[in-house]
Enzyme design. Structure first.
Site, PDB file in Angstrom:
ATOM      1  N   GLU A 195      16.266   1.118  17.525  1.00 11.71           N
ATOM      2  CA  GLU A 195      15.219   2.138  17.624  1.00 11.71           C
ATOM      3  C   GLU A 195      14.603   2.075  19.018  1.00 11.71           C
ATOM      4  O   GLU A 195      14.224   0.979  19.461  1.00 11.71           O
ATOM      5  CB  GLU A 195      14.159   1.885  16.548  1.00 11.71           C
ATOM      6  CG  GLU A 195      13.118   2.987  16.461  1.00 11.71           C
ATOM      7  CD  GLU A 195      12.178   2.823  15.279  1.00 11.71           C
ATOM      8  OE1 GLU A 195      12.659   2.687  14.135  1.00 11.71           O
ATOM      9  OE2 GLU A 195      10.968   2.809  15.508  1.00 11.71           O
ATOM     10  N   ARG A 216      11.256  -0.470   8.118  1.00 16.72           N
ATOM     11  CA  ARG A 216      11.784  -0.860   9.416  1.00 16.72           C
ATOM     12  C   ARG A 216      13.302  -0.687   9.399  1.00 16.72           C
ATOM     13  O   ARG A 216      13.950  -0.913   8.373  1.00 16.72           O
ATOM     14  CB  ARG A 216      11.440  -2.317   9.742  1.00 16.72           C
ATOM     15  CG  ARG A 216       9.955  -2.583   9.983  1.00 16.72           C
ATOM     16  CD  ARG A 216       9.449  -1.943  11.255  1.00 16.72           C
ATOM     17  NE  ARG A 216       8.058  -2.278  11.550  1.00 16.72           N
ATOM     18  CZ  ARG A 216       7.009  -1.556  11.180  1.00 16.72           C
ATOM     19  NH1 ARG A 216       7.195  -0.451  10.462  1.00 16.72           N
ATOM     20  NH2 ARG A 216       5.781  -1.934  11.506  1.00 16.72           N
ATOM     21  N   VAL A 263      11.227   4.163   5.175  1.00 15.76           N
ATOM     22  CA  VAL A 263      10.010   4.366   5.955  1.00 15.76           C
ATOM     23  C   VAL A 263       9.397   3.020   6.335  1.00 15.76           C
ATOM     24  O   VAL A 263       8.217   2.940   6.677  1.00 15.76           O
ATOM     25  CB  VAL A 263       8.985   5.212   5.175  1.00 15.76           C
ATOM     26  CG1 VAL A 263       9.470   6.638   5.007  1.00 15.76           C
ATOM     27  CG2 VAL A 263       8.658   4.585   3.809  1.00 15.76           C
ATOM     28  N   GLY A 322       0.785  -1.220   0.000  1.00 10.44           N
ATOM     29  CA  GLY A 322       0.000   0.000   0.000  1.00 10.44           C
ATOM     30  C   GLY A 322       0.816   1.269   0.000  1.00 10.44           C
ATOM     31  O   GLY A 322       0.453   2.256  -0.643  1.00 10.44           O
ATOM     32  N   HIS A 369      10.311   7.931  13.698  1.00  5.48           N
ATOM     33  CA  HIS A 369       9.248   6.971  13.368  1.00  5.48           C
ATOM     34  C   HIS A 369       7.876   7.628  13.483  1.00  5.48           C
ATOM     35  O   HIS A 369       6.979   7.123  14.173  1.00  5.48           O
ATOM     36  CB  HIS A 369       9.324   5.732  14.279  1.00  5.48           C
ATOM     37  CG  HIS A 369       8.707   4.513  13.649  1.00  5.48           C
ATOM     38  ND1 HIS A 369       9.106   3.229  13.965  1.00  5.48           N
ATOM     39  CD2 HIS A 369       7.728   4.373  12.712  1.00  5.48           C
ATOM     40  CE1 HIS A 369       8.384   2.357  13.267  1.00  5.48           C
ATOM     41  NE2 HIS A 369       7.549   3.041  12.502  1.00  5.48           N
TER      42      HIS A 369
END
Length: 316
Positions: free
Chosen positions: A258, A229, A227, A138, A277
């Site tokens: 992260e 992981r 954008v 998507g 994020h």
């Protein structure tokens, strides 16, 4: 078809998602009388297994995640349950963020924002650029639409190049794509890439998909935009490539580790942009997740296939 849906656990998202269930024609119920579960709190993934195990009437679960890595053990050890994730739910805001990062990187914002003085001109056009996107879901579909005015030459690299999957976020013939190739052809397309966008699911096969060899194959002006992981990129290899000026730069909404620790080299590199994020914030995401919940409940009421099935064999 009657659909009784539990929305758990109790949290600030619950009322919005309960209303979404009702809009879809479902009835909000307690877990012990429900046939479906909508999970409302992403930070409490450890409780999902307990809820479904204690309530054997639950036949399908709507997860709030686009990727299933927070719950992969829960999902894979309970194959009798139908699992649906948020693939495609957050595509629009994340694609918008990817476009922003690409433009900022190519236009020199990493340097200019830190300069504190008038700097010499730098930057390249996105107009007509060669863009390679890893992933065919998507986010990629939304990004292609946003890239259309820039007349880019777009290559999509995806796991199953020929697949068109109804009731999922993925297509193989999306408008705006010059070519669709498999992962085995990644090395062939990198040398001609101006912008490399990572927008794919994190699985064992895609962990570390961009390392020293891939970074070395990119042109020295190329920007890497992640954008997806942080684990898709070998961080030490990226740091080395940025320090050596081997690529133009990196624009990262996700990192490995992260959160990125204070003092990490990526923070101070002049050719690196980092956002924490936030391509999709909780406030942005709740409205979009509610739309998916309404759609899937309505589909189940109608006896139709649901959107966003988890493919256990593929890990997403």
């Amino acid at each position: 078809m009657s659909v009784r849906v539990a929305v758990e656990p109790d949290c600030w998202r619950r009322s919005v998602l309960a209303e979404a269930v009702e809009r879809g024609g479902g009835t909000v119920s307690t877990p012990d009388s429900a046939s479906a579960l909508v999970w409302a709190e992403p930070t409490q993934a450890n409780l999902i297994g307990e809820v479904v195990d204690a309530n054997p009437g639950i036949q399908w679960v709507q997860l709030p995640y686009a990727g299933i890595e927070p719950v992969v053990d829960v999902v894979t050890t309970r194959p009798a349950i139908e699992w649906y994730c948020g693939k495609g739910v957050y595509a629009e805001p994340v694609a918008e963020h990817a476009l922003m990062l690409a433009l900022a990187g190519m236009r020199g914002m990493a340097t200019y924002a830190r300069a504190g003085r008038w700097e010499k001109p730098q930057g390249r056009n996105l107009l007509g650029a060669s863009v390679t996107v890893l992933g065919g879901g998507g986010i990629t579909e939304s990004l292609l639409r946003l890239l259309a005015p820039f007349e880019c030459d777009v290559t999509v690299v995806r796991n199953r190049p020929g697949l068109t999957a109804p009731h999922s976020a993925a297509t193989s013939d999306t408008a705006g794509v010059s070519r669709v190739v498999g992962p085995s052809e990644l090395a062939q397309v990198l040398p001609g890439t101006d912008v490399l966008v990572l927008a794919l699911a994190l699985t064992p096969a895609t962990t570390g998909i961009i390392g020293a060899a891939e970074l070395a194959a990119l042109p020295d002006h190329a920007w890497v935009v992640n954008v997806a992981r942080g684990g898709h990129i070998v961080t030490d290899d990226l740091v080395a490539a940025l320090q050596a000026g081997q690529i133009g730069g990196a624009a990262l909404d996700v990192t490995d580790p992260e959160p990125l620790p204070d003092g990490h080299p990526l923070w101070s590199l002049p050719n690196c942009l980092i956002t924490p994020h936030i391509g999709n914030t909780p406030e942005m995401g709740l409205v979009l997740l509610a739309e998916r919940v309404t759609a899937n409940v309505a589909l189940r009421v109608a006896g139709e296939p649901l959107i966003g099935p988890v493919y256990l064999d593929l890990g997403y």
